[in-house]
Design an enzyme around this catalytic site. Structure first.
Site, PDB file in Angstrom:
ATOM      1  N   SER B 140     -12.529  18.543 -24.773  1.00 14.18           N
ATOM      2  CA  SER B 140     -11.394  18.408 -23.732  1.00 14.18           C
ATOM      3  C   SER B 140      -9.885  18.797 -23.997  1.00 14.18           C
ATOM      4  O   SER B 140      -9.650  18.395 -25.215  1.00 14.18           O
ATOM      5  CB  SER B 140     -11.557  17.255 -23.252  1.00 14.18           C
ATOM      6  OG  SER B 140     -10.407  16.863 -22.099  1.00 14.18           O
ATOM      7  N   TYR B 153     -10.348   8.007 -24.284  1.00 13.24           N
ATOM      8  CA  TYR B 153     -11.460   9.199 -24.133  1.00 13.24           C
ATOM      9  C   TYR B 153     -10.605  10.155 -24.716  1.00 13.24           C
ATOM     10  O   TYR B 153     -11.529  10.717 -25.347  1.00 13.24           O
ATOM     11  CB  TYR B 153     -11.257   9.660 -22.454  1.00 13.24           C
ATOM     12  CG  TYR B 153     -11.802  11.008 -22.076  1.00 13.24           C
ATOM     13  CD1 TYR B 153     -13.140  11.073 -22.143  1.00 13.24           C
ATOM     14  CD2 TYR B 153     -10.757  11.843 -21.611  1.00 13.24           C
ATOM     15  CE1 TYR B 153     -13.457  12.244 -21.636  1.00 13.24           C
ATOM     16  CE2 TYR B 153     -11.497  13.080 -21.235  1.00 13.24           C
ATOM     17  CZ  TYR B 153     -12.777  13.221 -21.320  1.00 13.24           C
ATOM     18  OH  TYR B 153     -13.271  14.522 -20.796  1.00 13.24           O
TER      19      TYR B 153
END
Lengths: 444, 248
Positions: B140, B153
């Site tokens: 990501s 995250y």
């Protein structure tokens, strides 16, 4: 999750603010089914407000999985959001095609059933619903019922052509047609006038496919002049050597896209007249028999993505009626005379012989169907009112999948089955659960 | 690698929108596909859909990214073994929850780093033994720099990105290729209801297409929409004294 959105049909008229939700699975859908005043929407190819919700619209395109296929019977089970284009993509290379297809492949399976669409073979094979073995229908309580000619047969029959007003079509079993090639042998008959066109259709009852492009601006002795196009699936050994090695594949066509809305005046009587004259001459000069690929034959307009934009920002409306076989020539002449007189050129004018069909609420009946496109403006809307009246006088009826503007009075007068449809909906408490802009307008 | 199309593709986290889109894309190129996820049996409709549309073999495999003890057995029972392994596993979690609860933070870290890194590392070892294979990790842009809004995250994704980078480095001469994918915003179930800028948001099919091409071209690292490379370059280069005062 619901969001607000401006929705319309393919004609982009009328447009309406609407709550829309696009559920991902049957469970999510079940939670929305009881919202009240909902309508399921497929790929938005109905022209008017058939799939614009009364209170909310359920976008079914995410429920688009193919679930099983039986190569012995040719029966495909798929979710309602699958497009006919997907079915062709997956199955034509394996020797299967649709039994019935409308003029665009970008309709969903659910939409094709709800509108009980017809194709160029209606005179021989009937409508789309004839090839639906069963379907799973979700009620307002979220419960799913399997309906077929055997089980819950009434609900099944009402659902074919029921415009999504009997429940949400979740999945269906559809029988496909075995074919040997991806090619169609097309024969063109030049018909100098309406009588000749009707004669050509009546003389071609054995042809698998028949349809006519009609020059709706021709008048006088040439009124109704048409190119009647007959088609047969080509057998593998009927193909030229170059195609015979791979009979089920066809050349990939480049898709063109209409990049912007055409100005409102681009399509007028002069441009349409010029186009019609050209097309007519091309049809007269061309070879009587040609071999063309399935995509060009069945879906000529699909090659131009977003072709609805050629009518400009205000959108367009389609008029489609069917008139009974008995007296069809007089009925069609009256409709065409009125259209030619108004000088409102219809860019797309299609004539087609329909066969007999027993159904509870579907559009087709034995006779001739005429479809005309017009830009949406006050002049053409007034013309459509006059065409409505002529249709009524001649015992014809109207196609809901194309309708965006019929008054309730006219629809009910043309189709006595509407009263039974309304009674059925009330009795089964479906009238509050399922509603579209169209059903509200037509008091269905 | 010869006859690339017959190479089976394993998609880890196949239930996700991106996972299914990837499965469709590789199946369309005639790759057999293995869909791996928790409660894999629920994916049967997707299995038949992919198989029917593309005419390839599609199988389901039960896989839990947190069950690290079962990973070796999971890999061993796949027959034929996959030549391309793609991990789409991940879960954003809730940043506030991750700050308040050790358990919540642990779950995010294990789901986005530990699990995916271990399983891809394991497959990489198997591939190295044979001298061929492709590993794809969907990481990501959140891993490019820790930000207040999602650093639990983001840090797990940063770890995953670093792991993939190291793996690629080590296996570069051994016939095993490693691709790192940073999708940016994607229109999926995970982001439903978020108000995402359209220009920065890819559709799942677009991510799948980008991955398919990147595998064919043996790319090392991709952002799905190029603009993300620029955005992240800017974000990475903001000096820390300024960055710490921003709200990104």
């Amino acid at each position: 999750m619901m969001h607000r959105q401006v929705l319309s049909g393919w004609g982009r008229y009328p447009q309406k603010h609407c709550m829309v939700s696009a559920p991902r699975d049957a469970q999510e859908l079940a939670g929305l089914a009881g919202h009240g005043g909902v309508i399921a929407r497929g790929n938005g190819r109905a022209y008017g407000d058939s799939a614009v919700g009364g209170a909310a619209t359920l976008d079914m395109r995410r429920l688009n999985r193919m679930l099983s296929f039986d190569p012995d019977s040719g029966v495909l089970v798929a979710e309602a959001g699958v497009l006919l284009a997907d079915i062709i993509d997956a199955f034509l290379p394996r020797g299967w095609f649709l039994q019935v297809t409308p003029g665009t492949k970008f309709v969903s399976l659910g939409g094709a059933i709800a509108s009980d669409v017809h194709g160029k073979n209606h005179h021989r094979d009937g409508a789309f619903g004839s090839f639906v073995e069963w379907l799973d229908l979700m009620g307002p309580d979220g419960a799913v019922k399997r309906v077929s000619r055997r089980d819950n047969s009434q609900l099944f029959e009402w659902t074919l052509g029921g415009m999504g007003l009997t429940g949400i079509i979740l999945r269906a079993a559809l029988r496909l047609r075995p074919v040997q090639s991806a090619w169609i042998r097309q024969r063109t008959i030049v018909a100098e006038n309406l009588r000749a066109a009707i004669d050509a259709f009546e003389g071609a009852q054995e042809a698998t496919y028949s349809v006519a492009w009609i020059d709706c601006l021709a008048s006088g002795a040439a009124l109704g002049r048409s190119l009647v196009m007959l088609g047969e699936h080509a057998e593998a050994d009927e193909l030229p050597a170059a195609y015979r090695a791979a009979p089920l594949s066809s050349p990939l066509k480049r898709k063109r896209r209409v990049p912007f809305d055409a100005p409102a005046k681009a399509l007028n009587r002069h441009t349409v007249r010029a186009f019609n004259a050209l097309y007519w001459r091309k049809g007269c000069r061309g070879p009587a028999e040609t071999l063309i690929d399935w995509d060009t034959y069945f879906y000529p307009l699909d090659a131009i993505l977003g072709w609805n934009r050629i009518y400009g920002r205000r959108g367009f409306v389609q008029f489609q009626c069917v008139v009974p076989l008995d007296g069809a020539e007089r009925s069609l002449a009256a409709l065409l005379t009125e259209t030619a007189r108004a000088g409102q050129g219809s860019f797309l004018a299609v004539l087609k012989r329909l066969g007999a069909q027993e159904s509870r609420f579907s559009f087709p009946m034995e006779g001739y169907t005429l479809a005309l496109d017009f830009p949406a403006n006050p002049t053409t809307l007034a013309l459509l009112d006059r065409l409505d009246r002529i249709t009524l006088e001649h015992g014809g009826r109207f196609y809901l999948a194309k309708d965006a503007r019929l008054p309730a009075r006219t629809f009910h007068a043309a189709d006595p089955r509407a009263a039974e449809f309304v009674a059925m909906r009330q009795e089964a408490s479906l009238d509050r659960a399922f509603a579209s802009g169209q059903s509200n307008r037509l008091l269905l | 690698m010869t006859s690339e199309t017959s190479v089976p593709v394993l998609v880890l986290g196949a239930r996700s929108d991106i996972g299914l889109a990837i499965a469709h894309r590789f199946a369309a190129a005639e790759h057999p596909v293995i869909l791996a996820a928790r409660r894999a049996a629920e994916l049967d409709a997707d299995r038949s859909d992919i198989a029917l549309r593309h005419g390839v073999e599609v199988t389901l495999a039960e896989f839990d990214v947190l069950d690290t003890a079962a990973m070796a057995d999971f890999a061993a029972q796949l027959s034929p073994p996959p030549g391309i392994v793609i991990s789409v596993v991940g879960a954003m979690g809730d940043q506030a929850e991750s700050e308040a609860s050790l358990d919540a933070a642990t779950l995010v870290m294990r789901t986005n780093y530990e699990g995916p890194a271990l399983i891809l590392g394991h497959f990489a070892e198997l591939m190295a033994g044979k001298g061929s294979g492709v590993i794809v990790g969907v990481s990501s842009v959140a891993g490019d720099r820790g930000r207040a809004s999602n650093y639990v995250y983001g840090s797990a994704k940063a770890g995953f990105t670093a792991f993939l980078s190291g793996l690629r480095n080590r296996l570069a001469g051994k016939g095993v290729h490693v691709l790192t994918v940073k999708p940016g915003f994607v229109d999926t179930r995970m982001t439903e209801g978020m108000d995402l800028p359209q220009r920065l948001t890819a559709a799942p099919a677009e991510v799948a297409e980008a991955i398919f091409r990147a595998v064919a071209r043996r790319r090392n690292e991709i952002y799905v929409r190029r603009i993300w490379a620029l955005i992240m370059a800017v974000i990475r280069n903001i000096p820390e004294p300024i960055f710490k005062k921003t709200q990104l």
